[in-house]
Design a protein around this motif. Structure first.
Motif, PDB file in Angstrom:
ATOM      1  N   ASN A 160      10.810  -6.561   8.073  1.00 26.97           N
ATOM      2  CA  ASN A 160      10.119  -6.933   9.312  1.00 26.97           C
ATOM      3  C   ASN A 160       8.596  -6.839   9.184  1.00 26.97           C
ATOM      4  O   ASN A 160       7.887  -6.701  10.169  1.00 26.97           O
ATOM      5  CB  ASN A 160      10.601  -6.058  10.465  1.00 26.97           C
ATOM      6  CG  ASN A 160      10.292  -4.592  10.254  1.00 26.97           C
ATOM      7  OD1 ASN A 160      10.089  -4.135   9.120  1.00 26.97           O
ATOM      8  ND2 ASN A 160      10.272  -3.828  11.325  1.00 26.97           N
ATOM      9  N   TRP A 161       8.066  -6.972   7.973  1.00 27.02           N
ATOM     10  CA  TRP A 161       6.641  -6.784   7.734  1.00 27.02           C
ATOM     11  C   TRP A 161       5.764  -7.775   8.492  1.00 27.02           C
ATOM     12  O   TRP A 161       4.668  -7.416   8.940  1.00 27.02           O
ATOM     13  CB  TRP A 161       6.327  -6.815   6.236  1.00 27.02           C
ATOM     14  CG  TRP A 161       6.509  -8.150   5.576  1.00 27.02           C
ATOM     15  CD1 TRP A 161       7.668  -8.683   5.103  1.00 27.02           C
ATOM     16  CD2 TRP A 161       5.488  -9.103   5.291  1.00 27.02           C
ATOM     17  NE1 TRP A 161       7.431  -9.914   4.536  1.00 27.02           N
ATOM     18  CE2 TRP A 161       6.107 -10.201   4.641  1.00 27.02           C
ATOM     19  CE3 TRP A 161       4.118  -9.141   5.520  1.00 27.02           C
ATOM     20  CZ2 TRP A 161       5.404 -11.322   4.223  1.00 27.02           C
ATOM     21  CZ3 TRP A 161       3.404 -10.252   5.101  1.00 27.02           C
ATOM     22  CH2 TRP A 161       4.047 -11.329   4.457  1.00 27.02           C
ATOM     23  N   ARG A 162       6.231  -8.990   8.674  1.00 28.79           N
ATOM     24  CA  ARG A 162       5.414  -9.994   9.371  1.00 28.79           C
ATOM     25  C   ARG A 162       5.195  -9.593  10.834  1.00 28.79           C
ATOM     26  O   ARG A 162       4.087  -9.738  11.368  1.00 28.79           O
ATOM     27  CB  ARG A 162       6.077 -11.365   9.272  1.00 28.79           C
ATOM     28  CG  ARG A 162       5.951 -11.978   7.892  1.00 28.79           C
ATOM     29  CD  ARG A 162       6.579 -13.383   7.845  1.00 28.79           C
ATOM     30  NE  ARG A 162       6.366 -14.021   6.570  1.00 28.79           N
ATOM     31  CZ  ARG A 162       7.150 -13.917   5.514  1.00 28.79           C
ATOM     32  NH1 ARG A 162       8.235 -13.144   5.578  1.00 28.79           N
ATOM     33  NH2 ARG A 162       6.878 -14.537   4.393  1.00 28.79           N
ATOM     34  N   GLN A 163       6.232  -9.088  11.474  1.00 24.67           N
ATOM     35  CA  GLN A 163       6.094  -8.645  12.860  1.00 24.67           C
ATOM     36  C   GLN A 163       5.158  -7.435  12.952  1.00 24.67           C
ATOM     37  O   GLN A 163       4.374  -7.333  13.894  1.00 24.67           O
ATOM     38  CB  GLN A 163       7.473  -8.281  13.460  1.00 24.67           C
ATOM     39  CG  GLN A 163       8.401  -9.440  13.670  1.00 24.67           C
ATOM     40  CD  GLN A 163       9.163  -9.830  12.403  1.00 24.67           C
ATOM     41  OE1 GLN A 163       9.122  -9.128  11.393  1.00 24.67           O
ATOM     42  NE2 GLN A 163       9.849 -10.952  12.450  1.00 24.67           N
ATOM     43  N   ILE A 210      -4.342  -4.879   6.562  1.00 25.07           N
ATOM     44  CA  ILE A 210      -2.985  -4.879   6.009  1.00 25.07           C
ATOM     45  C   ILE A 210      -2.767  -3.624   5.156  1.00 25.07           C
ATOM     46  O   ILE A 210      -1.726  -2.986   5.224  1.00 25.07           O
ATOM     47  CB  ILE A 210      -2.730  -6.152   5.174  1.00 25.07           C
ATOM     48  CG1 ILE A 210      -2.742  -7.379   6.094  1.00 25.07           C
ATOM     49  CG2 ILE A 210      -1.395  -6.075   4.447  1.00 25.07           C
ATOM     50  CD1 ILE A 210      -2.659  -8.699   5.362  1.00 25.07           C
ATOM     51  N   GLU A 234       4.998 -11.984  -1.053  1.00 24.28           N
ATOM     52  CA  GLU A 234       5.728 -12.133   0.206  1.00 24.28           C
ATOM     53  C   GLU A 234       7.216 -11.821   0.010  1.00 24.28           C
ATOM     54  O   GLU A 234       7.834 -11.174   0.853  1.00 24.28           O
ATOM     55  CB  GLU A 234       5.538 -13.545   0.767  1.00 24.28           C
ATOM     56  CG  GLU A 234       4.155 -13.769   1.335  1.00 24.28           C
ATOM     57  CD  GLU A 234       3.937 -15.194   1.835  1.00 24.28           C
ATOM     58  OE1 GLU A 234       4.805 -16.074   1.608  1.00 24.28           O
ATOM     59  OE2 GLU A 234       2.887 -15.414   2.462  1.00 24.28           O
ATOM     60  N   ILE A 272       2.675  -6.719  10.940  1.00 21.51           N
ATOM     61  CA  ILE A 272       1.296  -7.189  10.745  1.00 21.51           C
ATOM     62  C   ILE A 272       0.792  -7.872  12.010  1.00 21.51           C
ATOM     63  O   ILE A 272      -0.331  -7.628  12.463  1.00 21.51           O
ATOM     64  CB  ILE A 272       1.203  -8.141   9.531  1.00 21.51           C
ATOM     65  CG1 ILE A 272       1.365  -7.347   8.240  1.00 21.51           C
ATOM     66  CG2 ILE A 272      -0.125  -8.895   9.530  1.00 21.51           C
ATOM     67  CD1 ILE A 272       1.392  -8.194   6.993  1.00 21.51           C
ATOM     68  N   GLU A 273       1.617  -8.716  12.586  1.00 23.11           N
ATOM     69  CA  GLU A 273       1.224  -9.431  13.798  1.00 23.11           C
ATOM     70  C   GLU A 273       0.851  -8.457  14.912  1.00 23.11           C
ATOM     71  O   GLU A 273      -0.147  -8.633  15.603  1.00 23.11           O
ATOM     72  CB  GLU A 273       2.386 -10.325  14.239  1.00 23.11           C
ATOM     73  CG  GLU A 273       1.997 -11.400  15.215  1.00 23.11           C
ATOM     74  CD  GLU A 273       3.151 -12.340  15.452  1.00 23.11           C
ATOM     75  OE1 GLU A 273       3.630 -12.383  16.604  1.00 23.11           O
ATOM     76  OE2 GLU A 273       3.573 -13.016  14.492  1.00 23.11           O
ATOM     77  N   LYS A 274       1.654  -7.426  15.054  1.00 26.59           N
ATOM     78  CA  LYS A 274       1.434  -6.439  16.118  1.00 26.59           C
ATOM     79  C   LYS A 274       0.203  -5.575  15.841  1.00 26.59           C
ATOM     80  O   LYS A 274      -0.600  -5.314  16.731  1.00 26.59           O
ATOM     81  CB  LYS A 274       2.680  -5.557  16.244  1.00 26.59           C
ATOM     82  CG  LYS A 274       2.612  -4.528  17.324  1.00 26.59           C
ATOM     83  CD  LYS A 274       3.895  -3.731  17.364  1.00 26.59           C
ATOM     84  CE  LYS A 274       3.776  -2.572  18.319  1.00 26.59           C
ATOM     85  NZ  LYS A 274       4.950  -1.711  18.271  1.00 26.59           N
ATOM     86  N   GLU A 275       0.043  -5.125  14.578  1.00 24.84           N
ATOM     87  CA  GLU A 275      -0.999  -4.160  14.227  1.00 24.84           C
ATOM     88  C   GLU A 275      -2.306  -4.800  13.762  1.00 24.84           C
ATOM     89  O   GLU A 275      -3.331  -4.133  13.698  1.00 24.84           O
ATOM     90  CB  GLU A 275      -0.489  -3.241  13.113  1.00 24.84           C
ATOM     91  CG  GLU A 275       0.727  -2.436  13.468  1.00 24.84           C
ATOM     92  CD  GLU A 275       0.403  -1.247  14.338  1.00 24.84           C
ATOM     93  OE1 GLU A 275      -0.740  -0.755  14.268  1.00 24.84           O
ATOM     94  OE2 GLU A 275       1.287  -0.809  15.086  1.00 24.84           O
ATOM     95  N   ARG A 276      -2.295  -6.055  13.431  1.00 23.51           N
ATOM     96  CA  ARG A 276      -3.432  -6.720  12.788  1.00 23.51           C
ATOM     97  C   ARG A 276      -4.713  -6.623  13.602  1.00 23.51           C
ATOM     98  O   ARG A 276      -5.812  -6.591  13.062  1.00 23.51           O
ATOM     99  CB  ARG A 276      -3.077  -8.181  12.513  1.00 23.51           C
ATOM    100  CG  ARG A 276      -4.092  -8.953  11.725  1.00 23.51           C
ATOM    101  CD  ARG A 276      -4.190  -8.354  10.318  1.00 23.51           C
ATOM    102  NE  ARG A 276      -5.206  -9.000   9.560  1.00 23.51           N
ATOM    103  CZ  ARG A 276      -5.008  -9.741   8.497  1.00 23.51           C
ATOM    104  NH1 ARG A 276      -3.799  -9.916   8.041  1.00 23.51           N
ATOM    105  NH2 ARG A 276      -5.998 -10.281   7.870  1.00 23.51           N
ATOM    106  N   LYS A 277      -4.577  -6.587  14.889  1.00 24.06           N
ATOM    107  CA  LYS A 277      -5.753  -6.553  15.748  1.00 24.06           C
ATOM    108  C   LYS A 277      -6.574  -5.289  15.535  1.00 24.06           C
ATOM    109  O   LYS A 277      -7.786  -5.295  15.743  1.00 24.06           O
ATOM    110  CB  LYS A 277      -5.319  -6.667  17.201  1.00 24.06           C
ATOM    111  CG  LYS A 277      -4.646  -7.980  17.505  1.00 24.06           C
ATOM    112  CD  LYS A 277      -4.006  -7.970  18.860  1.00 24.06           C
ATOM    113  CE  LYS A 277      -3.172  -9.244  18.996  1.00 24.06           C
ATOM    114  NZ  LYS A 277      -2.105  -9.122  19.937  1.00 24.06           N
TER     115      LYS A 277
END
Length: 163
Positions: free
Chosen positions: A141-144, A155, A132, A146-151
């Motif tokens: 900004n990797w967390r954002q 990863i 991490e 992932i949140e946006k693209e994860r669906k």
């Protein structure tokens, strides 16, 4: 130290890394390259990393490449990381993985993210934390993302770099 003395030292370290029979001396020479932070050593250390068998020397080479902070080392270090990823989690050389993650963090090359992402979902909390941290340094900004693209994507797919 003048440039002639630096070159003499550099050449001596090259001889030690490639030709010394004593693995401790090879490891120390690799470590010294890291302290020199001389970009001329990157390709040589990458070559040594490919041919070296001693685990301590390999770790020192990886550490030195991280200290030099040159992106030319990224792919060779990732190869070593991929070797570790192929092993069952219980057989991982945790120390090597730590050296690899720390080195890739210093190099800050986005090409490392795909391979590093494997360690975001591992049971070892220390490795997850280091990974991490690496992501925070390389791609803040990797967390954002992932949140946006994860669906839609995994990863690894999100951080895949086309070559």
């Amino acid at each position: 130290m003048n440039w002639q003395a630096k070159n003499t030292n550099f050449n001596q370290l090259i001889k030690q890394v490639f030709h010394d029979k004593d693995s401790d001396k090879r490891a120390e020479a690799a470590r010294q390259f890291g302290f020199l932070q001389d970009g001329r050593a990157v390709n040589l250390l990458c070559r040594a990393l490919k041919s070296e068998d001693d685990p301590i020397v390999i770790n020192r080479i990886i550490e030195a490449l991280g200290r030099i902070e040159d992106g030319r080392a990224t792919l060779r270090i990732i190869e070593k990381l991929e070797e570790e990823i192929k092993k069952p989690e219980i057989e991982l050389d945790k120390l090597r993985v730590i050296f690899i993650i720390e080195s890739l963090t210093r190099i800050k090359d986005k090409r490392a993210l795909e391979s590093l992402s494997y360690f975001l979902n591992i049971s070892d909390e220390k490795l997850v934390q280091l990974t991490e941290n690496a992501f925070d340094v390389i791609k803040p900004n990797w967390r954002q993302i992932i949140e946006k693209e994860r669906k839609e994507r995994s990863i690894q797919d999100i951080f895949k770099v086309s070559l």
